[in-house]
Design a protein around this motif. Structure first.
Motif, PDB file in Angstrom:
ATOM      1  N   PRO A   1       0.833  -1.221   0.000  1.00 39.50           N
ATOM      2  CA  PRO A   1       0.000   0.000   0.000  1.00 39.50           C
ATOM      3  C   PRO A   1       0.860   1.260   0.000  1.00 39.50           C
ATOM      4  N   ASP A   2       0.272   2.324  -0.519  1.00 36.88           N
ATOM      5  CA  ASP A   2       0.981   3.605  -0.547  1.00 36.88           C
ATOM      6  C   ASP A   2       1.369   4.014   0.880  1.00 36.88           C
TER       7      ASP A   2
ATOM      8  N   SER B   1       0.729   2.872  -6.101  1.00 36.88           N
ATOM      9  CA  SER B   1       0.623   3.974  -7.082  1.00 36.88           C
ATOM     10  C   SER B   1       1.800   3.975  -8.040  1.00 36.88           C
ATOM     11  N   ASP B   2       3.006   3.776  -7.511  1.00 35.57           N
ATOM     12  CA  ASP B   2       4.206   3.772  -8.365  1.00 35.57           C
ATOM     13  C   ASP B   2       4.192   2.585  -9.319  1.00 35.57           C
ATOM     14  N   ALA B   3       3.727   1.442  -8.847  1.00 33.05           N
ATOM     15  CA  ALA B   3       3.683   0.253  -9.710  1.00 33.05           C
ATOM     16  C   ALA B   3       2.707   0.457 -10.854  1.00 33.05           C
ATOM     17  N   ARG B   4       1.532   1.033 -10.545  1.00 35.02           N
ATOM     18  CA  ARG B   4       0.536   1.261 -11.605  1.00 35.02           C
ATOM     19  C   ARG B   4       0.996   2.338 -12.574  1.00 35.02           C
TER      20      ARG B   4
ATOM     21  N   PRO C   1      -0.941  -1.014 -14.891  1.00 30.64           N
ATOM     22  CA  PRO C   1      -2.143  -0.418 -14.276  1.00 30.64           C
ATOM     23  C   PRO C   1      -3.034  -1.414 -13.555  1.00 30.64           C
ATOM     24  N   ASP C   2      -2.932  -2.696 -13.840  1.00 28.62           N
ATOM     25  CA  ASP C   2      -3.834  -3.684 -13.241  1.00 28.62           C
ATOM     26  C   ASP C   2      -3.238  -4.399 -12.031  1.00 28.62           C
ATOM     27  N   VAL C   3      -2.055  -4.005 -11.617  1.00 24.15           N
ATOM     28  CA  VAL C   3      -1.398  -4.705 -10.495  1.00 24.15           C
ATOM     29  C   VAL C   3      -2.153  -4.452  -9.198  1.00 24.15           C
ATOM     30  N   GLU C   4      -2.139  -5.428  -8.298  1.00 28.72           N
ATOM     31  CA  GLU C   4      -2.787  -5.319  -6.994  1.00 28.72           C
ATOM     32  C   GLU C   4      -1.765  -5.492  -5.879  1.00 28.72           C
ATOM     33  N   ILE C   5      -2.163  -5.079  -4.650  1.00 28.84           N
ATOM     34  CA  ILE C   5      -1.287  -5.209  -3.477  1.00 28.84           C
ATOM     35  C   ILE C   5      -0.983  -6.689  -3.238  1.00 28.84           C
TER      36      ILE C   5
END
Length: 418
Positions: free
Chosen positions: A71-72, A85-88, A93-97
């Motif tokens: 998480p951020d 946020s940085d990963a997306r 854009p579809d990555v999840e925690i």
């Protein structure tokens, strides 16, 4: 763009180095990958989540970092974690925690210092590989002939450089008496020993080894190289004299004549290489008596008594033949003993029985060892040998004082009077 080209050129230079130093392609890739990982581990603290992909055909490298998405605001280790946020924002854009995000690392962006560290690491590993390759190349090849150009000469050894820029060290003790080398001169020798102490390779070569004479004959005599003639034994006193026993596997070939060559054409080159070392080539035989007789040439032997268990031979010769059997400085008898493997004792054949004779070594309690050695060097190995020789001749030949000779004669005479 310039930095990208610099990295690519570095890989290309490594490929060129590989060709020069005989490092195989698989090892090249492994070393380059390991070098990248070492530098990256220092930069990120770990290389466990890094994938380094080498492309030897294109000459480039790709590096990927695998990060855990958190998480951020909860990133505790930027080397292993990335915020959602940085990963997306990084084309995912579809990555999840909790998932894994992979991003490419452009090594050149870390600047010249990182590239310099990589190059230094790479050079260090290449140097180690080079030493290992040299060690593997020469180890196990002791006794083989090599040649090198004289690069530098010191008081105790000479440095030679072979055609592949390897360093060969010729110690003074392994040089033939009379050897004098000029810078740039080509010198031949045999590999004597290969050491690897503390990753420091030392290749020692020799010109005094028996193997050096063997290899020169193999080089100069095609029949030996082809296996038609076999070298059975070699004995050398470097720079002075040598004896070599040969045999032929083809009845049509005279082994001695083949080794000597027409008018000495083959052996002369070897003699020159050995600084005019005189070489006797004899026919080998499995008959020990005949072999000893040939080894003592040019002396003519009257008879021989062998003790095979003790490897000892009693050789009887006419008085005038004794000096020939012993040779100048006892070289001939020393070489004959070494060649045949027998301890050779020389006796003067006067027609008498020698059963009641006594070896001089039996008198060591009464006569100094150095006096006995001096007498044996002139062919007097028994008491009767000494007593049969005139007093004045003993003094002259053995180079002993008159009192010493008189004392020896008195001791020996007393033994037989008793």
């Amino acid at each position: 763009m310039a930095k990208k080209e610099e990295s690519t050129n570095m890989v290309e230079r490594f490929a060129e180095f590989k060709e020069l130093k005989h490092i195989d392609k698989t090892t090249m890739i492994s070393v380059l990958e390991e070098s990248f990982r070492n530098v990256l581990a220092k930069m990120f603290g770990t290389d466990e989540n890094l994938d380094v992909i080498m492309n030897p055909d294109k000459g480039d490298v790709q590096i990927f970092q695998n990060l855990e998405v958190v998480p951020d605001g909860e990133v505790t280790n930027p080397s292993t974690q990335i915020s959602l946020s940085d990963a997306r924002a990084d084309q995912n854009p579809d990555v999840e925690i909790g998932e894994e995000h992979t991003r490419e690392i452009i090594f050149e962006k870390f600047g010249r210092r990182a590239i310099l560290n990589l190059r230094q690491t790479l050079q260090s590993k290449i140097l180690d590989l080079q030493k290992e390759a040299i060690y593997s190349q020469f180890k196990g090849h002791e006794g083989e002939l090599v040649s090198g150009e004289v690069y530098q000469t010191w008081s105790k050894e000479t440095l030679l450089i072979d055609s592949e820029e390897n360093e060969l060290l010729l110690p003074k003790s392994e040089s033939i008496p009379g050897d004098y080398f000029r810078k740039g001169e080509t010198v031949r020798a045999v590999i004597q020993r290969v050491d690897n102490k503390n990753n420091n390779i030392r290749i020692s070569v020799s010109r005094t080894s028996d193997d050096f004479l063997r290899r020169l004959f193999e080089l100069e005599v095609p029949e030996i190289h082809d296996g038609l003639i076999n070298i059975r034994a070699v004995a050398r006193i470097p720079g002075e004299r040598a004896k070599i026993a040969v045999e032929s596997y083809d009845d049509r070939i005279d082994p001695v004549g083949a080794c000597v060559g027409v008018k000495g054409s083959r052996i002369h080159g070897i003699v020159r290489e050995l600084r005019n070392e005189n070489i006797d080539v004899i026919n080998y035989t499995s008959n020990p008596e005949l072999f000893i007789q040939r080894a003592l040439s040019p002396a003519k032997v009257s008879s021989i008594r062998l003790n095979p268990d003790e490897k000892r031979a009693e050789v009887f010769l006419r008085p005038e033949e004794v000096p020939l059997a012993i040779g100048k400085g006892a070289l001939n008898i020393k070489l004959a003993s070494k060649l045949t493997g027998y301890v050779i004792d020389v006796y003067r054949d006067t027609g008498e029985e020698y059963n009641d004779d006594i070896y001089l070594d039996e008198f060591k309690d009464e006569i100094d060892s150095w006096v006995i050695d001096a007498l044996k060097n002139i062919g007097c190995v028994t008491a009767k040998n000494v007593l049969a020789m005139p007093r004045d001749l003993l003094i002259e030949k053995a180079d002993l004082e008159e009192d010493t000779v008189d004392n020896v004669i008195a001791i020996l005479k007393a033994e037989f009077e008793d």
